[in-house]
Design an enzyme around this catalytic site. Structure first.
Site, PDB file in Angstrom:
ATOM      1  N   GLY A  39       0.823  -1.189   0.000  1.00 13.67           N
ATOM      2  CA  GLY A  39       0.000   0.000   0.000  1.00 13.67           C
ATOM      3  C   GLY A  39       0.864   1.248   0.000  1.00 13.67           C
ATOM      4  N   TRP A  70      11.561   6.670  -0.886  1.00 10.11           N
ATOM      5  CA  TRP A  70      12.974   6.358  -1.116  1.00 10.11           C
ATOM      6  C   TRP A  70      13.497   5.538   0.040  1.00 10.11           C
ATOM      7  CZ3 TRP A  70      17.142   7.698   2.030  1.00 10.11           C
ATOM      8  CH2 TRP A  70      18.414   7.460   1.496  1.00 10.11           C
ATOM      9  N   ALA A  96       7.959   6.222   7.844  1.00  4.09           N
ATOM     10  CA  ALA A  96       6.939   5.883   6.847  1.00  4.09           C
ATOM     11  C   ALA A  96       6.505   4.432   7.009  1.00  4.09           C
ATOM     12  CB  ALA A  96       7.480   6.111   5.438  1.00  4.09           C
ATOM     13  N   ILE A  97       5.254   4.162   6.613  1.00  5.21           N
ATOM     14  CA  ILE A  97       4.702   2.812   6.704  1.00  5.21           C
ATOM     15  C   ILE A  97       3.968   2.484   5.415  1.00  5.21           C
ATOM     16  CG2 ILE A  97       3.076   1.299   7.914  1.00  5.21           C
ATOM     17  CD1 ILE A  97       3.566   2.948  10.425  1.00  5.21           C
ATOM     18  N   GLY A  98       4.192   1.282   4.902  1.00  5.59           N
ATOM     19  CA  GLY A  98       3.447   0.766   3.763  1.00  5.59           C
ATOM     20  C   GLY A  98       3.481  -0.746   3.826  1.00  5.59           C
ATOM     21  N   PHE A 103       8.048  -0.700   7.411  1.00  3.48           N
ATOM     22  CA  PHE A 103       8.263   0.685   7.830  1.00  3.48           C
ATOM     23  C   PHE A 103       9.695   1.108   7.551  1.00  3.48           C
ATOM     24  CE2 PHE A 103       9.181  -2.036  11.500  1.00  3.48           C
ATOM     25  CZ  PHE A 103      10.408  -1.555  11.928  1.00  3.48           C
ATOM     26  N   CYS A 130       5.597   9.773  -0.471  1.00  2.00           N
ATOM     27  CA  CYS A 130       4.330   9.286   0.080  1.00  2.00           C
ATOM     28  C   CYS A 130       3.141  10.081  -0.442  1.00  2.00           C
ATOM     29  CB  CYS A 130       4.362   9.288   1.604  1.00  2.00           C
ATOM     30  SG  CYS A 130       5.735   8.315   2.277  1.00  2.00           S
TER      31      CYS A 130
END
Length: 238
Positions: free
Chosen positions: A79, A84, A150-152, A164, A181
């Site tokens: 997601g 980067w 960041a989280i995806g 993360f 993001c």
């Protein structure tokens, strides 16, 4: 699901693996293999590593958010949008079988809480921004809100992969080629930039490992704003 209990379906300890520097595609292949192993009854794992410099795009990335100069981008099944990865950034990939009923929002919140706790332990006023994923530092009269973590993620067969990234002492100029993001009206920062001293990946790895495991198993309580409005954006499910 109560935040006071584990979100994992297994009661065995999470296997924490510190892998050093790993090429992005090699790490992705490793994750897929670990998901297969977890579905077959193996242990949960947390991979902690760094990547050589690479741009990766989540499933919601828009064309204008990619590098304008044609720099190669790895398209992924996670997601979120484009980001980067590179030296000086701690990347974590939890390969975790989730307890039923699956609660992706809860999982995202726990990962955020773990990173917030690490930043707070270093003296930073880190938290969440409503409607946006990840870990942030608040804006002030001179600077906008700044993203430090960041989280995806992706959930496949009830098991998480991707994860993360926490900016430690990375080269922040790498973010200038993209809309990180998908957020154009805020900044990106690092532990080093905020604290005014070099904070390496090695300095925070043990704390991140401990706090992530605490959060997953309910030993670290989750607080702050709801992430319901964006959880579907940072997670991809199958």
């Amino acid at each position: 699901m109560s935040m006071a209990i584990s979100i994992r379906s297994s009661t065995r300890p999470v296997e924490v693996r510190r892998l050093g520097t790993v090429e992005y595609l090699d790490a992705w292949e490793l994750q897929r293999g670990l998901v297969d192993a977890r579905v077959a009854g193996g242990s949960d794992a947390l991979l902690l590593l760094q990547h050589p410099s690479v741009y990766t795009a989540g499933k919601r990335t828009e064309p204008h958010e990619r590098p304008a100069d044609g720099t190669p981008v790895v398209d992924t099944d996670r997601g979120g949008k484009i980001t980067w990865h590179g030296p000086g950034q701690l990347v974590g990939y939890p390969i975790v079988g989730l307890a039923e009923p699956l609660d992706v929002v809860n999982f995202v919140r726990r990962i955020e809480e773990a990173l917030i706790a690490v930043c707070t332990g270093l003296g930073l006023d880190a938290g969440r921004v409503e409607g946006r994923s990840g870990v942030w530092l608040p804006g002030d009269g001179l600077r906008p809100e700044r993203k430090i973590g960041a989280i995806g993620i992706r959930v496949s067969r009830g098991t998480t992969l991707h994860g993360f990234a926490l900016n430690c002492d990375c080269d922040l100029s790498a973010f200038s080629a993209i809309v990180p993001c998908g957020i154009a009206d805020a900044g990106v920062t690092s532990l080093t930039a905020e604290l005014g001293r070099r904070v390496t990946v090695d300095e925070v790895t043990d704390a991140v490992a401990a706090r992530v495991c605490d959060a997953l198993d309910g030993r670290l309580a989750v607080s702050g704003v709801s992430v319901d409005t964006y959880a579907s954006g940072v997670a991809s499910t199958q």
